[in-house]
Design a protein around this motif. Structure first.
Motif, PDB file in Angstrom:
ATOM      1  N   TRP A 164       0.834  -1.191   0.000  1.00  0.00           N
ATOM      2  CA  TRP A 164       0.000   0.000   0.000  1.00  0.00           C
ATOM      3  C   TRP A 164       0.871   1.243   0.000  1.00  0.00           C
ATOM      4  O   TRP A 164       2.090   1.172   0.194  1.00  0.00           O
ATOM      5  CB  TRP A 164      -0.966  -0.020   1.180  1.00  0.00           C
ATOM      6  CG  TRP A 164      -0.337   0.167   2.537  1.00  0.00           C
ATOM      7  CD1 TRP A 164       0.719  -0.530   3.055  1.00  0.00           C
ATOM      8  CD2 TRP A 164      -0.720   1.106   3.533  1.00  0.00           C
ATOM      9  NE1 TRP A 164       1.001  -0.083   4.321  1.00  0.00           N
ATOM     10  CE2 TRP A 164       0.131   0.923   4.642  1.00  0.00           C
ATOM     11  CE3 TRP A 164      -1.725   2.081   3.611  1.00  0.00           C
ATOM     12  CZ2 TRP A 164       0.017   1.686   5.809  1.00  0.00           C
ATOM     13  CZ3 TRP A 164      -1.830   2.842   4.777  1.00  0.00           C
ATOM     14  CH2 TRP A 164      -0.963   2.639   5.853  1.00  0.00           C
ATOM     15  N   MET A 165       0.229   2.378  -0.238  1.00  0.00           N
ATOM     16  CA  MET A 165       0.919   3.664  -0.192  1.00  0.00           C
ATOM     17  C   MET A 165       0.449   4.382   1.071  1.00  0.00           C
ATOM     18  O   MET A 165      -0.669   4.904   1.114  1.00  0.00           O
ATOM     19  CB  MET A 165       0.592   4.506  -1.439  1.00  0.00           C
ATOM     20  CG  MET A 165       1.006   3.853  -2.752  1.00  0.00           C
ATOM     21  SD  MET A 165       0.812   4.966  -4.161  1.00  0.00           S
ATOM     22  CE  MET A 165       2.358   5.890  -4.083  1.00  0.00           C
ATOM     23  N   PRO A 166       1.295   4.410   2.091  1.00  0.00           N
ATOM     24  CA  PRO A 166       0.856   4.983   3.378  1.00  0.00           C
ATOM     25  C   PRO A 166       0.389   6.432   3.273  1.00  0.00           C
ATOM     26  O   PRO A 166      -0.602   6.814   3.905  1.00  0.00           O
ATOM     27  CB  PRO A 166       2.110   4.876   4.250  1.00  0.00           C
ATOM     28  CG  PRO A 166       2.918   3.787   3.625  1.00  0.00           C
ATOM     29  CD  PRO A 166       2.655   3.869   2.154  1.00  0.00           C
ATOM     30  N   GLU A 167       1.093   7.250   2.484  1.00  0.00           N
ATOM     31  CA  GLU A 167       0.717   8.671   2.394  1.00  0.00           C
ATOM     32  C   GLU A 167      -0.624   8.852   1.684  1.00  0.00           C
ATOM     33  O   GLU A 167      -1.340   9.822   1.927  1.00  0.00           O
ATOM     34  CB  GLU A 167       1.791   9.472   1.650  1.00  0.00           C
ATOM     35  CG  GLU A 167       3.016   9.786   2.499  1.00  0.00           C
ATOM     36  CD  GLU A 167       4.012   8.642   2.562  1.00  0.00           C
ATOM     37  OE1 GLU A 167       3.867   7.665   1.787  1.00  0.00           O
ATOM     38  OE2 GLU A 167       4.933   8.708   3.400  1.00  0.00           O
ATOM     39  N   HIS A 168      -0.954   7.940   0.805  1.00  0.00           N
ATOM     40  CA  HIS A 168      -2.200   8.060   0.032  1.00  0.00           C
ATOM     41  C   HIS A 168      -3.320   7.198   0.617  1.00  0.00           C
ATOM     42  O   HIS A 168      -4.454   7.270   0.167  1.00  0.00           O
ATOM     43  CB  HIS A 168      -1.964   7.643  -1.433  1.00  0.00           C
ATOM     44  CG  HIS A 168      -0.918   8.464  -2.135  1.00  0.00           C
ATOM     45  ND1 HIS A 168      -0.472   8.171  -3.403  1.00  0.00           N
ATOM     46  CD2 HIS A 168      -0.243   9.571  -1.732  1.00  0.00           C
ATOM     47  CE1 HIS A 168       0.463   9.063  -3.754  1.00  0.00           C
ATOM     48  NE2 HIS A 168       0.614   9.915  -2.752  1.00  0.00           N
ATOM     49  N   ARG A 169      -2.962   6.352   1.544  1.00  0.00           N
ATOM     50  CA  ARG A 169      -3.938   5.472   2.203  1.00  0.00           C
ATOM     51  C   ARG A 169      -4.711   4.605   1.217  1.00  0.00           C
ATOM     52  O   ARG A 169      -5.929   4.455   1.300  1.00  0.00           O
ATOM     53  CB  ARG A 169      -4.915   6.295   3.056  1.00  0.00           C
ATOM     54  CG  ARG A 169      -4.218   7.027   4.184  1.00  0.00           C
ATOM     55  CD  ARG A 169      -5.159   7.953   4.903  1.00  0.00           C
ATOM     56  NE  ARG A 169      -4.522   8.596   6.041  1.00  0.00           N
ATOM     57  CZ  ARG A 169      -4.471   8.055   7.266  1.00  0.00           C
ATOM     58  NH1 ARG A 169      -5.032   6.899   7.502  1.00  0.00           N
ATOM     59  NH2 ARG A 169      -3.869   8.699   8.236  1.00  0.00           N
ATOM     60  N   HIS A 170      -3.985   4.078   0.260  1.00  0.00           N
ATOM     61  CA  HIS A 170      -4.621   3.115  -0.632  1.00  0.00           C
ATOM     62  C   HIS A 170      -3.662   1.987  -0.949  1.00  0.00           C
ATOM     63  O   HIS A 170      -2.439   2.139  -0.811  1.00  0.00           O
ATOM     64  CB  HIS A 170      -5.137   3.768  -1.921  1.00  0.00           C
ATOM     65  CG  HIS A 170      -4.043   4.254  -2.834  1.00  0.00           C
ATOM     66  ND1 HIS A 170      -3.255   3.408  -3.582  1.00  0.00           N
ATOM     67  CD2 HIS A 170      -3.601   5.509  -3.110  1.00  0.00           C
ATOM     68  CE1 HIS A 170      -2.395   4.113  -4.283  1.00  0.00           C
ATOM     69  NE2 HIS A 170      -2.571   5.402  -4.005  1.00  0.00           N
ATOM     70  N   GLY A 171      -4.212   0.872  -1.354  1.00  0.00           N
ATOM     71  CA  GLY A 171      -3.413  -0.283  -1.695  1.00  0.00           C
ATOM     72  C   GLY A 171      -3.267  -0.430  -3.192  1.00  0.00           C
ATOM     73  O   GLY A 171      -3.406   0.529  -3.945  1.00  0.00           O
ATOM     74  N   HIS A 201       0.725   1.031  -9.361  1.00  0.00           N
ATOM     75  CA  HIS A 201       0.134   1.845 -10.421  1.00  0.00           C
ATOM     76  C   HIS A 201       0.445   3.333 -10.270  1.00  0.00           C
ATOM     77  O   HIS A 201       0.022   4.131 -11.097  1.00  0.00           O
ATOM     78  CB  HIS A 201      -1.380   1.625 -10.465  1.00  0.00           C
ATOM     79  CG  HIS A 201      -2.085   1.966  -9.184  1.00  0.00           C
ATOM     80  ND1 HIS A 201      -2.140   1.083  -8.126  1.00  0.00           N
ATOM     81  CD2 HIS A 201      -2.727   3.081  -8.787  1.00  0.00           C
ATOM     82  CE1 HIS A 201      -2.811   1.653  -7.130  1.00  0.00           C
ATOM     83  NE2 HIS A 201      -3.173   2.853  -7.502  1.00  0.00           N
ATOM     84  N   MET A 202       1.168   3.698  -9.181  1.00  0.00           N
ATOM     85  CA  MET A 202       1.509   5.103  -8.988  1.00  0.00           C
ATOM     86  C   MET A 202       2.958   5.222  -8.542  1.00  0.00           C
ATOM     87  O   MET A 202       3.440   4.380  -7.803  1.00  0.00           O
ATOM     88  CB  MET A 202       0.648   5.731  -7.874  1.00  0.00           C
ATOM     89  CG  MET A 202      -0.782   5.991  -8.235  1.00  0.00           C
ATOM     90  SD  MET A 202      -1.622   6.720  -6.811  1.00  0.00           S
ATOM     91  CE  MET A 202      -0.728   8.258  -6.662  1.00  0.00           C
ATOM     92  N   PRO A 203       3.644   6.297  -8.956  1.00  0.00           N
ATOM     93  CA  PRO A 203       4.955   6.557  -8.373  1.00  0.00           C
ATOM     94  C   PRO A 203       4.790   7.070  -6.946  1.00  0.00           C
ATOM     95  O   PRO A 203       3.734   7.598  -6.596  1.00  0.00           O
ATOM     96  CB  PRO A 203       5.550   7.628  -9.286  1.00  0.00           C
ATOM     97  CG  PRO A 203       4.379   8.317  -9.896  1.00  0.00           C
ATOM     98  CD  PRO A 203       3.265   7.297  -9.969  1.00  0.00           C
TER      99      PRO A 203
HETATM  100 CU   LIG Z   1      -0.978   6.554  -4.357  1.00  0.00          CU
END
Ligand SMILES: [Cu+2]
Length: 134
Positions: free
Chosen positions: A81-88, A111-113
């Motif tokens: 997951w991306m902790p800063e964006h709160r999504h997996g 799917h994201m940098p």
């Molecule tokens: Cu993200």
């Protein structure tokens, strides 16, 4: 099959503390890779391919060894997951047990940098590693 290396040679290549690998009474082999540790387990993993590409599927090979007093878990889950964006991830990894505490997870995709955290779960314990994808 990969030839088994001696304990000393393996440590030259792995980033795990020697005491975690050789100090335990049980014989448990961790292959070279990024080393992680929790209260009950040590784990090493590597990605396939070695460099994760944005928007492309990749796999994870990982192996777990129980520390003294812990039991080899039947399975070790992995997610990211991306902790800063709160999504997996938009995909769920499928995990195959290869025996001897070794696993292969397939179908991961970033799917994201940005900063991603890979999280393994062994017997309720989290082992995580943070990495940045450009
Ligand atoms: Cu993200």
């Amino acid at each position: 099959m990969e030839k088994r290396r001696s304990c000393v040679r393996r440590h030259a290549q792995a980033l795990i503390a020697a005491v975690a690998l050789c100090g335990a009474a049980q014989a448990c082999e961790l292959p070279a890779g990024t080393g992680l540790e929790s209260a009950g387990f040590v784990l090493s993993y590597r990605t396939l391919p070695a460099a994760i590409a944005l928007g492309e599927h990749f796999s994870l090979d990982y192996a777990v060894c129980p520390k003294a007093g812990a039991v080899m878990p039947a399975t070790v889950k992995v997610d990211a997951w991306m902790p800063e964006h709160r999504h997996g991830m938009n995909y769920k990894a499928s995990v195959a047990a290869l025996g001897g505490g070794r696993f292969r997870a397939q179908g991961l995709l970033f799917h994201m940098p940005g900063r991603w955290e890979i999280v393994f779960e062994a017997d309720g314990e989290r082992l995580s590693h943070s990495l940045r994808l450009e």
